[in-house]
Design an enzyme around this catalytic site. Structure first.
Site, PDB file in Angstrom:
ATOM      1  N   GLY A   1       0.841  -1.193   0.000  1.00 24.27           N
ATOM      2  CA  GLY A   1       0.000   0.000   0.000  1.00 24.27           C
ATOM      3  C   GLY A   1       0.872   1.237   0.000  1.00 24.27           C
ATOM      4  O   GLY A   1       2.008   1.208   0.499  1.00 24.27           O
TER       5      GLY A   1
ATOM      6  N   GLN B   1       2.742  10.081   1.270  1.00 27.78           N
ATOM      7  CA  GLN B   1       4.042   9.416   1.424  1.00 27.78           C
ATOM      8  C   GLN B   1       5.021   9.744   0.304  1.00 27.78           C
ATOM      9  O   GLN B   1       6.215   9.472   0.434  1.00 27.78           O
ATOM     10  CB  GLN B   1       3.849   7.892   1.484  1.00 27.78           C
ATOM     11  CG  GLN B   1       3.101   7.433   2.714  1.00 27.78           C
ATOM     12  CD  GLN B   1       3.009   5.930   2.754  1.00 27.78           C
ATOM     13  OE1 GLN B   1       2.114   5.341   2.177  1.00 27.78           O
ATOM     14  NE2 GLN B   1       3.955   5.287   3.419  1.00 27.78           N
TER      15      GLN B   1
ATOM     16  N   CYS C   1       5.356   0.288   7.762  1.00 25.66           N
ATOM     17  CA  CYS C   1       5.000   1.410   6.895  1.00 25.66           C
ATOM     18  C   CYS C   1       6.254   1.833   6.122  1.00 25.66           C
ATOM     19  O   CYS C   1       7.325   1.953   6.721  1.00 25.66           O
ATOM     20  CB  CYS C   1       4.491   2.571   7.746  1.00 25.66           C
ATOM     21  SG  CYS C   1       4.014   4.016   6.797  1.00 25.66           S
ATOM     22  N   LEU C   2       6.110   2.077   4.825  1.00 27.97           N
ATOM     23  CA  LEU C   2       7.272   2.480   4.014  1.00 27.97           C
ATOM     24  C   LEU C   2       7.851   3.807   4.508  1.00 27.97           C
ATOM     25  O   LEU C   2       9.024   4.083   4.280  1.00 27.97           O
ATOM     26  CB  LEU C   2       6.882   2.585   2.535  1.00 27.97           C
ATOM     27  CG  LEU C   2       6.488   1.270   1.845  1.00 27.97           C
ATOM     28  CD1 LEU C   2       6.021   1.529   0.422  1.00 27.97           C
ATOM     29  CD2 LEU C   2       7.629   0.257   1.849  1.00 27.97           C
TER      30      LEU C   2
ATOM     31  N   HIS D   1      -5.023   1.272   7.076  1.00 28.19           N
ATOM     32  CA  HIS D   1      -3.692   1.890   7.250  1.00 28.19           C
ATOM     33  C   HIS D   1      -3.493   3.016   6.230  1.00 28.19           C
ATOM     34  O   HIS D   1      -3.056   4.119   6.584  1.00 28.19           O
ATOM     35  CB  HIS D   1      -2.615   0.807   7.091  1.00 28.19           C
ATOM     36  CG  HIS D   1      -1.210   1.300   7.171  1.00 28.19           C
ATOM     37  ND1 HIS D   1      -0.348   0.969   8.189  1.00 28.19           N
ATOM     38  CD2 HIS D   1      -0.493   2.121   6.346  1.00 28.19           C
ATOM     39  CE1 HIS D   1       0.822   1.563   7.996  1.00 28.19           C
ATOM     40  NE2 HIS D   1       0.757   2.263   6.882  1.00 28.19           N
ATOM     41  N   GLU D   2      -3.858   2.757   4.970  1.00 29.03           N
ATOM     42  CA  GLU D   2      -3.676   3.784   3.930  1.00 29.03           C
ATOM     43  C   GLU D   2      -4.653   4.940   4.116  1.00 29.03           C
ATOM     44  O   GLU D   2      -4.308   6.098   3.892  1.00 29.03           O
ATOM     45  CB  GLU D   2      -3.829   3.166   2.531  1.00 29.03           C
ATOM     46  CG  GLU D   2      -2.827   2.066   2.206  1.00 29.03           C
ATOM     47  CD  GLU D   2      -1.385   2.442   2.504  1.00 29.03           C
ATOM     48  OE1 GLU D   2      -1.020   3.621   2.307  1.00 29.03           O
ATOM     49  OE2 GLU D   2      -0.627   1.554   2.954  1.00 29.03           O
TER      50      GLU D   2
ATOM     51  N   HIS E   1      -3.392   7.421   6.400  1.00 32.55           N
ATOM     52  CA  HIS E   1      -2.406   8.340   5.822  1.00 32.55           C
ATOM     53  C   HIS E   1      -3.065   9.608   5.250  1.00 32.55           C
ATOM     54  O   HIS E   1      -2.528  10.700   5.396  1.00 32.55           O
ATOM     55  CB  HIS E   1      -1.625   7.656   4.695  1.00 32.55           C
ATOM     56  CG  HIS E   1      -0.429   6.882   5.163  1.00 32.55           C
ATOM     57  ND1 HIS E   1       0.614   7.460   5.847  1.00 32.55           N
ATOM     58  CD2 HIS E   1      -0.102   5.567   5.022  1.00 32.55           C
ATOM     59  CE1 HIS E   1       1.533   6.529   6.108  1.00 32.55           C
ATOM     60  NE2 HIS E   1       1.107   5.374   5.635  1.00 32.55           N
TER      61      HIS E   1
HETATM   62 ZN    ZN Z   1       2.067   3.556   5.834  1.00 33.74          ZN
END
Ligand code: ZN
Length: 189
Positions: free
Chosen positions: A45, A50, A102-103, A144-145, A148
């Site tokens: 994701g 991000q 998370c990236l 989760h996304e 963001h």
């Molecule tokens: Zn994330």
């Protein structure tokens, strides 16, 4: 084009993102770039904040987990999904714990508790109105996304005890003391 990923500490990760007003070649290019960036980072994701854009857009691709999920009885959607201007209608069901990563927060995984089912409304990449009910991993990745685009990170949802233990590491990350196997945009730079 692979875009550098903004790391914990960047202001853009803390903003409530703006809706996308209309389709355009730029939006389509952004979606392609985000899919490529997610893929290049082996992510499942990625949300627009991000990559430094405060827009209500995220992409999800559970394909790499599909076989594992099927073994657990979950049928994950096939191929990448694009969520534009998503609106969470309902989160329900039993609370479930899962270790999330998370990236934007490299090398850190923590247990996060979330409701196990969701009902969400959004536009797909062709700006068609969609509604989706999901459970299990599909629901979790979307939650989760979705966080963001609301300026929320998974470390906001862990226990205050765990957060205290991680405080120093997160501060170092925000100061640019972090590495990943994909390009990063460091806040301190
Ligand atoms: Zn994330």
């Amino acid at each position: 084009m692979i875009l550098p990923i903004y790391v914990y500490g960047a202001d853009v990760l803390r903003r409530v993102a703006d809706p996308i007003e209309a389709d355009s070649p730029e939006v389509q290019q952004l979606i392609d770039d985000m899919l490529e960036t997610m893929d290049g980072a082996n992510g499942i994701g990625l949300a627009a904040p991000q990559i430094g854009r405060s827009l209500r857009l995220f992409v999800v691709d559970l394909s790499p987990l599909r076989e594992d999920l099927a073994a657990d009885g979950e049928i994950a959607p096939e191929g990448p999904m694009v969520f534009i201007n998503a609106e969470m209608i309902e989160e329900e069901g039993d609370l479930a714990d899962f270790e999330e990563g998370c990236l934007s927060i490299p090398d850190l995984r923590e247990e996060v508790e979330r409701p196990s089912e969701i009902h969400i409304r959004y536009l797909d990449r062709h700006f068609r109105e969609k509604e989706l009910r999901a459970a299990g991993m599909t629901a979790r990745v979307i939650q989760h996304e979705y966080d963001h685009i609301e300026g929320i990170l998974f470390v906001d949802r862990i226990s205050s005890f765990r957060r205290k233990l991680l405080r120093r590491r997160l501060r170092e990350m925000a100061q640019g003391n972090v590495e990943a196997e994909y390009p990063l945009h460091l806040t301190a730079e």
